[in-house]
Design a protein around this motif. Structure first.
Motif, PDB file in Angstrom:
ATOM      1  N   ARG A  55      24.816   5.855  19.926  1.00 51.85           N
ATOM      2  CA  ARG A  55      25.679   6.285  21.023  1.00 51.85           C
ATOM      3  C   ARG A  55      24.827   6.633  22.238  1.00 51.85           C
ATOM      4  O   ARG A  55      23.627   6.885  22.114  1.00 51.85           O
ATOM      5  N   LYS A  57      24.549   9.097  25.943  1.00 47.58           N
ATOM      6  CA  LYS A  57      24.722  10.524  26.240  1.00 47.58           C
ATOM      7  C   LYS A  57      26.187  10.893  26.447  1.00 47.58           C
ATOM      8  O   LYS A  57      26.577  12.052  26.251  1.00 47.58           O
ATOM      9  N   GLU A  58      26.974   9.917  26.874  1.00 50.07           N
ATOM     10  CA  GLU A  58      28.396  10.175  27.111  1.00 50.07           C
ATOM     11  C   GLU A  58      29.215  10.096  25.831  1.00 50.07           C
ATOM     12  O   GLU A  58      30.425  10.286  25.842  1.00 50.07           O
ATOM     13  N   GLY A  59      28.547   9.816  24.706  1.00 49.07           N
ATOM     14  CA  GLY A  59      29.245   9.733  23.428  1.00 49.07           C
ATOM     15  C   GLY A  59      29.870   8.383  23.163  1.00 49.07           C
ATOM     16  O   GLY A  59      30.602   8.214  22.188  1.00 49.07           O
ATOM     17  N   ASN A  61      30.128   4.594  21.927  1.00 53.34           N
ATOM     18  CA  ASN A  61      29.518   3.864  20.827  1.00 53.34           C
ATOM     19  C   ASN A  61      28.873   2.587  21.350  1.00 53.34           C
ATOM     20  O   ASN A  61      29.511   1.774  22.014  1.00 53.34           O
ATOM     21  N   SER A 114      28.210  11.830  10.190  1.00 58.87           N
ATOM     22  CA  SER A 114      28.102  12.183  11.608  1.00 58.87           C
ATOM     23  C   SER A 114      26.694  11.945  12.138  1.00 58.87           C
ATOM     24  O   SER A 114      26.433  12.129  13.331  1.00 58.87           O
ATOM     25  N   MET A 118      20.938   8.579  19.356  1.00 60.39           N
ATOM     26  CA  MET A 118      21.339   8.601  20.760  1.00 60.39           C
ATOM     27  C   MET A 118      20.341   7.774  21.543  1.00 60.39           C
ATOM     28  O   MET A 118      19.131   8.009  21.474  1.00 60.39           O
TER      29      MET A 118
END
Length: 293
Positions: A55, A57-59, A61, A114, A118
């Motif tokens: 992912r 930094k903005e989350g 995918n 989870s 990143m």
């Protein structure tokens, strides 16, 4: 009059500073004693890393780890092949990303799903890099291929090149960089050229991007059961001979028989201090090679 006063003032300041330092040190000690000890797993099997999502930094995918590119001479994990694009993984391309450009995130407590990486670069940076199809991998041992990726992501990599005083000697190019999926199953032999089994897994320190152990798989003929033995990478030599590429261990058969092993389906927790005994055992029972090919 001023000199004695100045000396007295400096002495007082020194005593006060020492007192403050001791107080601060005591407070710091108290704070540490009141803190929980943290033991975090940082060594993971390559099979645990491959398949993890990536992912930004903005989350968002970006895809998942499809494979790893490893230099078996230095143990360095150079690149992760990121499967990006497509729909539900279909039609996605692979992009080689410098491993050091990614951050491993453990995620939520007690939720292994989870875990993720990143990737700090933007989607545009990824899309503008040179990708390839999963069925047509480039030669990952080609220095020019690696240099182009490093240049794209502004990575400076120190190559460990051999120096030879004889400048007229013929040059020999041999590959040491492989995909992790290709290292698995590689034959392992001893110095007498006896087959000891094969590579079952690579244990990778994600904080350093480095292969820490090679897990060897032995059949019942050797150990009395299908067990794995994690051996430090430094106890191997990568060898090319007779159209074969394999690993030679400098550990004797007796040392391997008595080494701390474990069941293939029951790996020990890598955060457990048990892993520290592995290094101690091999340092004590086997001599590290002076040079590695």
């Amino acid at each position: 009059m001023r000199k004695p006063f100045l000396v007295a003032f400096l002495a007082f300041a020194f005593v006060a500073a020492v007192g403050l330092f001791k107080t601060a040190a005591a407070d710091d000690k108290d704070n540490k004693e009141n803190q929980a000890h943290v033991s975090v797993a940082h060594v993971f099997r390559s099979s645990e890393i491959i398949g993890l999502p990536v992912r930004n930094k903005e989350g968002e995918n970006l895809g998942k780890i499809d494979d790893l590119v490893v230099d078996m001479k230095s143990g360095e994990v150079r690149y992760a092949a990121l499967a990006y694009g497509g729909v539900a993984g279909i039609g996605s391309k692979l992009f080689a990303v410098p491993f050091e450009k990614m951050t491993f995130v453990l995620g939520e407590p007690n939720k292994a799903n989870s875990r993720h990486f990143m990737f700090e670069e933007s989607k545009d940076k990824l899309e503008n890099s040179q990708g390839f199809d999963s069925s047509h991998w480039p030669n990952v041992a080609d220095p020019q291929w690696g240099a182009s990726i490093d240049k794209h992501y502004n990575v400076e990599r120190k190559e460990h090149l051999k120096t030879d005083n004889n400048a007229t000697a013929p040059k020999v190019a041999y590959e040491t960089v492989f995909r992790a999926s290709k290292i698995k199953g590689m034959d392992v032999r001893n110095e007498k050229d006896e087959n000891l089994g094969s590579v079952d897994e690579l244990a990778i320190d994600v904080t350093k991007g480095h292969v820490k152990y090679v897990a060897l798989s032995f059949g019942s003929w050797f150990t009395g059961g299908n067990k794995l033995f994690a051996v430090p990478l430094s106890h191997f030599t990568l060898k090319h001979a007779n159209d074969k590429t394999f690993l030679v261990t400098h550990v004797s058969q007796d040392a391997l028989r008595n080494a701390p092993g474990f069941d293939k389906n029951r790996w020990p927790a890598t955060a457990d201090p048990h892993w520290a005994t592995i290094d101690t055992y091999y340092d004590r029972t086997a001599q590290r090679p002076a040079t590695r090919q």
